[in-house]
Each structure stands twice: as structure tokens, then as C-alpha cells.
Design a protein around this motif. Structure first.
Motif: not given
Length: 145
Positions: A15-16, A47-49, A56-58, A73-75
């Protein structure tokens, strides 16, 4: 063959409203490199890859447990439909450097997640069958051919 038939049987979706940590746990539990991010009714939000985790996080210092997934997420998302042919999907993925492509119905509801691995396995199977047929054809050619 439909691209949906090539997808893993159980689509990994979240879920978003989830956090980045929730999505990462789902990816690890399912042994997948991407999850579909969906609204309550199953429509694709993003989508989250693995690439999102790295880019974006590390190294940001953000806490994944507190970071909303919608921020990472990618959008917008490139989507395939049940009418997308495997060759088309592979071309899109290679051209745009995607490893995952969500498959949706006509209303945008997530039905499956197509990976490049799925497509390559399918293509290898096709080529093996073709090679086997050609080998049989050549082996059955009698004298005077």
C-alpha cells in the motif's frame, strides 16, 4: 503468450501508505527486486525497486522505518497490459533500462510484476525448442536429402 503468464504467480504489492522499511522487508521476504505500490483499490501508484533503495535512501541517513514510501517510489510508472506482447515488453525494458514492469488491467489495477528475468527465461526456452527442432530436422534428412 501474455506477459501476465510470464509473471511470478503471486505479485508483490504494498500500500502507498507504507514505509520504506515495510517495502524493503517485503522485497526480502519475497526474494524480488521490486514491489508494486498500490492505492487501496489496487490501482498502481508507483513502483519501488532496489535501485530506489540505493539511489534515494542508502546514503541519505534517513530512517527507513520513518520514511514514507511515497517519498521514495518511482512515479510515473511505465506499465504493461495483458495485451502487451513479450517482445514489446522486452524492448521497453531494454530501451529504458528497466528490470521490472508492472502489468495492469484496463482500469490500472496491478495484476502482476514482470521481470526481465521472466522474459529472458521465456526467450531461452523458445530458442532451446527452436534449436531442438532444427537438430531433429537435420538429423532426419536421409540420403539424397
Amino acid at each position: 503468450m501474455s506477459v501476465l503468464e510470464l509473471c511470478d504467480p503471486d505479485v508483490a504489492a504494498i500500500k502507498v501508505e507504507a514505509t520504506a522499511a515495510d517495502a524493503i522487508r517485503l522485497m526480502l521476504d519475497r526474494h524480488v527486486g521490486a514491489v508494486g505500490v498500490v492505492y487501496a483499490e489496487g490501482l498502481v501508484a508507483g513502483i519501488f525497486t532496489e535501485r530506489d533503495v540505493l539511489r534515494k535512501l542508502a546514503l541519505t541517513g534517513r530512517n527507513p522505518e520513518l520514511t514514507p514510501l511515497r517519498e521514495l517510489m518511482t512515479t510515473p510508472v511505465e506499465l504493461a497490459t495483458t495485451s502487451t506482447r513479450p517482445g514489446e515488453a522486452l524492448a521497453i525494458m531494454l530501451e529504458r533500462h528497466f528490470r521490472h514492469l508492472p502489468v495492469v488491467d484496463n482500469s490500472g489495477k496491478l495484476l502482476g510484476m514482470l521481470s526481465i528475468r521472466n522474459l529472458l527465461e521465456h526467450r531461452i526456452d523458445d530458442l532451446c525448442q527452436e534449436l531442438e527442432s532444427l537438430e531433429q530436422y537435420v538429423a532426419n534428412d536421409g540420403p539424397g536429402g
